[in-house]
Write an enzyme that holds these catalytic residues in place. Structure first.
Site, mmCIF file in Angstrom:
data_model
loop_
_atom_site.group_PDB
_atom_site.id
_atom_site.type_symbol
_atom_site.label_atom_id
_atom_site.label_comp_id
_atom_site.label_asym_id
_atom_site.label_seq_id
_atom_site.Cartn_x
_atom_site.Cartn_y
_atom_site.Cartn_z
ATOM 1 N N GLY A 163 0.920 -1.187 -0.057
ATOM 2 C CA GLY A 163 0.069 -0.285 -0.147
ATOM 3 C C GLY A 163 0.405 1.558 -0.090
ATOM 4 N N PHE A 165 2.468 3.129 2.551
ATOM 5 C CA PHE A 165 2.890 3.392 3.246
ATOM 6 C C PHE A 165 3.057 1.610 4.179
ATOM 7 C CE2 PHE A 165 -1.378 4.040 4.710
ATOM 8 C CZ PHE A 165 -1.393 3.709 6.171
ATOM 9 N N ALA A 166 3.147 0.614 3.896
ATOM 10 C CA ALA A 166 2.962 -0.716 3.807
ATOM 11 C C ALA A 166 2.945 -1.484 3.075
ATOM 12 C CB ALA A 166 1.807 -0.879 5.145
ATOM 13 N N VAL A 168 2.358 -6.134 2.930
ATOM 14 C CA VAL A 168 2.603 -6.957 3.378
ATOM 15 C C VAL A 168 3.214 -8.721 2.936
ATOM 16 C CG1 VAL A 168 0.623 -8.577 3.876
ATOM 17 C CG2 VAL A 168 0.233 -6.023 4.038
ATOM 18 N N LYS A 183 2.619 -7.380 8.781
ATOM 19 C CA LYS A 183 2.635 -5.940 7.518
ATOM 20 C C LYS A 183 3.657 -4.898 8.318
ATOM 21 C CE LYS A 183 -1.034 -2.387 7.172
ATOM 22 N NZ LYS A 183 -2.691 -1.851 7.248
ATOM 23 N N ASP A 285 -13.051 2.596 6.922
ATOM 24 C CA ASP A 285 -12.907 2.381 6.183
ATOM 25 C C ASP A 285 -13.397 0.976 5.086
ATOM 26 O OD1 ASP A 285 -12.035 2.862 3.268
ATOM 27 O OD2 ASP A 285 -10.098 2.458 3.220
#
Length: 305
Positions: A163, A165-166, A168, A183, A285
């Site tokens: 994503g 900022f991450a 997995v 994550k 979300d």
């Protein structure tokens, strides 16, 4: 194949004294291994009357059958007692016996476990007057010693998602062989993207989620933090997300889910959302992309931010 030497270092086939009516043998290649072919592990017998073996193939069967790469001819050893295999740099043992295989003092019964360098594997425990039958495994490729962070407990593998900022990644518990998702959040990127007025917002959120325990919410297993990253070990769900499932179903059937299936999914989401709200937690979300499928009928809410 597995090549073997006896306890005195002689070639396979040399006379070896045996006790407790047991014999131990292994296949050897007709020719010497090529110069570049090196064993990835060695089995060193606990009972010195038995030979040790070098493992060259990625998968080795151990047991009483003559077709096994490592044959242990003993009345209490099953035809195929266990399987030792490697997946990249992780080595596993799977018990396939009637009586179990003991690894580092824990008896496995039709279970799989990760093997570490030096792990003791016992096929037949000691009895009065008889020594135990088994071996230690020594891995020829030694890794750097890890003393901190998630890598102490988990072997971190390939990326399975990403994503803003991450990342997995798949990870495997080194002791049990159980698979999880990890994550890995870049704290600097997270702060820039979220413009949070609270520096501890991310950690506060994780602490809240650790308190949640619901069958339709992804469960946090472990949390690790250093100066740059926050690593969250999560339950692994491999069925994809609800968004892709809806699209794939529509493309294959020219229609959406039938009413019964939609009702079943929605019921799980309502139940999980009600549980979160009772715990004073809001997702903020909730959308099909953040709803994962454990199987065709079970959903898991994920990605709380």
């Amino acid at each position: 194949v597995a090549s073997c030497v006896n306890a005195k270092g002689g070639p396979k086939g040399a006379p070896v004294p045996m006790t407790q009516d047991a014999t131990w043998a292994a296949d050897s290649p007709e020719e010497e291994p090529s110069q570049g072919e090196k064993p990835w592990a060695r089995l060193v017998a606990i009972n010195q009357n038995f030979p040790g073996c070098e493992l060259l193939e990625d998968e080795v069967l151990v047991g009483r059958r003559q077709t096994n790469k490592v044959q242990v001819n003993h009345v209490n050893v099953s035809g195929i007692h266990c399987k030792i295999y490697r997946n990249d740099d992780v080595v596993f043992i799977c018990d396939m016996s009637r009586n179990g295989t003991t690894v580092e003092g824990k008896r496995l019964r039709k279970e799989t476990r990760v093997l570490e360098d030096g792990s003791e594997i016992v096929l037949v425990p000691s009895t009065k007057g008889n020594k135990k039958i088994g071996f230690h495994i020594h891995l020829t490729k030694k890794k750097r010693k890890i003393t901190t962070g998630p890598e102490v407990k988990y072997d971190i593998r390939d990326e399975i998602g990403s994503g803003a900022f991450a990342q997995v990644k798949l990870c495997i518990n080194r002791s049990t062989g159980e698979k999880f998702a990890i994550k890995i959040v870049d704290k600097k990127r997270f702060k820039l993207k979220n413009h949070s007025a609270r520096p501890d917002a991310l950690k506060s959120e994780v602490r809240i989620l650790q308190q949640l325990d619901h069958k339709n919410i992804i469960k946090i297993e472990d949390v690790y933090e250093d100066e740059e990253k926050l690593s969250i070990v999560l339950e692994l769900v491999e069925g994809g997300d609800l968004f892709d499932s809806i699209i794939n179903h529509y493309e294959a059937n020219d229609r959406g889910f039938d009413e019964q299936k939609a009702k079943h999914i929605f019921s799980q989401l309502i139940d999980a959302t009600e549980y979160m709200h009772e715990k004073k937690v809001a997702h903020r979300d909730l959308k099909p992309e953040n709803i994962l499928l454990k199987d065709a009928d079970t959903v898991k809410i994920s990605d709380f931010g």
